[in-house]
Write an enzyme that holds these catalytic residues in place. Structure first.
Site, PDB file in Angstrom:
ATOM      1  N   LYS A 125       0.833  -1.202   0.000  1.00  0.00           N
ATOM      2  CA  LYS A 125       0.000   0.000   0.000  1.00  0.00           C
ATOM      3  C   LYS A 125       0.872   1.258   0.000  1.00  0.00           C
ATOM      4  O   LYS A 125       0.550   2.245  -0.673  1.00  0.00           O
ATOM      5  CB  LYS A 125      -0.920   0.005   1.226  1.00  0.00           C
ATOM      6  N   LYS A 160      -9.020   1.739   3.508  1.00  0.00           N
ATOM      7  CA  LYS A 160      -8.508   0.365   3.494  1.00  0.00           C
ATOM      8  C   LYS A 160      -7.417   0.212   4.547  1.00  0.00           C
ATOM      9  O   LYS A 160      -6.681   1.156   4.851  1.00  0.00           O
ATOM     10  CB  LYS A 160      -7.974   0.006   2.110  1.00  0.00           C
ATOM     11  N   ARG A 210      -4.647  -4.979 -13.240  1.00  0.00           N
ATOM     12  CA  ARG A 210      -3.379  -5.513 -12.752  1.00  0.00           C
ATOM     13  C   ARG A 210      -2.390  -5.495 -13.914  1.00  0.00           C
ATOM     14  O   ARG A 210      -2.548  -6.224 -14.898  1.00  0.00           O
ATOM     15  CB  ARG A 210      -3.561  -6.932 -12.218  1.00  0.00           C
ATOM     16  N   ARG A 225      -9.926  -6.145 -13.531  1.00  0.00           N
ATOM     17  CA  ARG A 225     -10.800  -6.855 -12.590  1.00  0.00           C
ATOM     18  C   ARG A 225     -12.008  -5.962 -12.320  1.00  0.00           C
ATOM     19  O   ARG A 225     -11.892  -4.941 -11.645  1.00  0.00           O
ATOM     20  CB  ARG A 225     -10.010  -7.191 -11.330  1.00  0.00           C
ATOM     21  N   ARG A 233     -15.459  -3.294  -5.083  1.00  0.00           N
ATOM     22  CA  ARG A 233     -14.149  -3.931  -5.215  1.00  0.00           C
ATOM     23  C   ARG A 233     -14.084  -4.772  -6.482  1.00  0.00           C
ATOM     24  O   ARG A 233     -14.987  -5.549  -6.763  1.00  0.00           O
ATOM     25  CB  ARG A 233     -13.864  -4.811  -3.993  1.00  0.00           C
ATOM     26  N   ASP A 273      -1.516  -1.977  -9.524  1.00  0.00           N
ATOM     27  CA  ASP A 273      -2.968  -1.852  -9.612  1.00  0.00           C
ATOM     28  C   ASP A 273      -3.272  -0.442 -10.092  1.00  0.00           C
ATOM     29  O   ASP A 273      -2.863   0.538  -9.454  1.00  0.00           O
ATOM     30  CB  ASP A 273      -3.627  -2.109  -8.258  1.00  0.00           C
ATOM     31  N   GLU A 281      -1.941   0.709  -5.933  1.00  0.00           N
ATOM     32  CA  GLU A 281      -1.071  -0.143  -5.123  1.00  0.00           C
ATOM     33  C   GLU A 281       0.079  -0.637  -6.003  1.00  0.00           C
ATOM     34  O   GLU A 281      -0.043  -0.707  -7.222  1.00  0.00           O
ATOM     35  CB  GLU A 281      -1.823  -1.362  -4.564  1.00  0.00           C
ATOM     36  N   ASN A 283       2.186  -4.053  -5.928  1.00  0.00           N
ATOM     37  CA  ASN A 283       2.235  -5.375  -5.303  1.00  0.00           C
ATOM     38  C   ASN A 283       3.572  -6.043  -5.605  1.00  0.00           C
ATOM     39  O   ASN A 283       3.959  -6.179  -6.768  1.00  0.00           O
ATOM     40  CB  ASN A 283       1.093  -6.247  -5.830  1.00  0.00           C
TER      41      ASN A 283
END
Length: 315
Positions: A125, A160, A210, A225, A233, A273, A281, A283
């Site tokens: 994050k 979050k 992604r 997504r 979400r 993301d 984000e 990842n």
């Protein structure tokens, strides 16, 4: 190569979508040997290299009984050509301790991907803070009043936890501020826990993309997504629908800029993301979506990854 995957229990893998499995499958296709362990199997003792109780495995090609294994054995991590850290979050104290053990294994001579120090330096994050030019309005704080002020300014926000994954613990608060106080209390636990708050991006309707970066280079396709029903979400674990699509020019430029900086720090695999054009984000622990992109487009993401791994080990 002789590869060790540090991952979740093999019995928990869903091979029809698991990215670590696709890595293993491609590596095995090329003749590389595979073993696996879990973080709790790692150990260090004075005068000895970091070792683990590992499970040498052979892939069967079946979806259910997807591997057979030889008897578990004790092995030093330095004796593998590469160690792949693929443990899913949360990034808790035990995950942190595992990175320290893996960094000691590097001192012994092991090659670990992604780099343990880089994993610690880039929490998923918070890593976006380095890239303000690519992100939307964001706040990280323990202060409930600061969260309220951020909501008052932006009117529609996402809250979050910093240690969640798969969409866990994500809340949207619209202009009416309904349940904002309760959500703050739940997430920040009376000021004990930091919270991330971001301006809601309506482009989420087209998907939370992604974007994969391997060896510093963006993969040509991403997985959008898309939230389903009344969900905010897009995470696949939260019921989002994954639709593979070519990168936009903007996403490619963003991924290239970030990849050129982060790859030299030891991050062989990164998953951005992106909603709209904004990175939400970065990842680095166990980025996914290899299988979905491969199945929908034919883009051989596992092959691209193992190519990069072979270059990294050979170099």
């Amino acid at each position: 190569m002789n590869l060790l995957f540090v991952a979740d229990p093999l019995e928990s893998f869903k091979t029809y979508k698991d990215t670590t499995y696709t890595m293993m499958r491609e590596a095995a296709r090329r003749g590389h040997a595979i073993a696996a362990c879990e973080p709790h199997d790692l150990r260090w003792q004075t005068g000895r290299p970091v070792a683990a109780r590992v499970r040498p495995i052979h892939l069967t090609g079946q979806q259910d009984d997807w591997f057979t294994e030889e008897p578990a054995r004790e092995a030093a991590l330095k004796d593998f050509d590469a160690v792949l850290m693929r443990k899913d979050p949360p990034f808790d104290a035990e995950y942190l301790y595992a990175t320290h053990l893996l960094q000691q294994a590097e001192r012994d001579g092991a090659r670990v991907f992604n780099s343990p120090q880089a994993l610690r330096d880039h929490p998923e994050k918070l890593a976006i803070m380095e890239w303000p030019q690519f992100i939307g309005p964001t706040l990280v704080t323990r202060d409930a009043q600061a969260i309220r002020a951020f909501h008052a300014e932006h009117r529609d926000v996402i809250l979050k936890p910093l240690d969640g994954m798969g969409g866990m613990g994500i809340f949207r608060v619209k202009d009416d501020a309904l349940n904002l106080g309760s959500i703050i209390e739940t997430l920040n636990q009376n000021g004990a826990t930091s919270v991330m708050v971001q301006k809601f991006l309506p482009e989420i309707a087209a998907g939370d993309k992604r974007v994969l970066i391997i060896g510093g280079e963006p993969v040509p396709y991403c997985l959008a997504r898309i939230p389903q029903g009344g969900e905010v979400r897009g995470n696949l674990a939260a019921g989002g629908k994954g639709v593979a699509q070519p990168l936009t020019d903007a996403d490619r430029a963003t991924a290239t800029a970030i990849g050129k900086v982060l790859a030299p720090r030891g991050l062989l695999l990164i998953g951005l993301d992106i909603i709209g054009t904004r990175v939400t984000e970065i990842n680095v622990t166990s980025p996914t979506c290899f299988r979905e992109i491969l199945d929908q487009t034919g883009c051989d993401v596992p092959g691209i990854f193992v190519d990069a791994l072979e270059r990294a080990v050979g170099g």
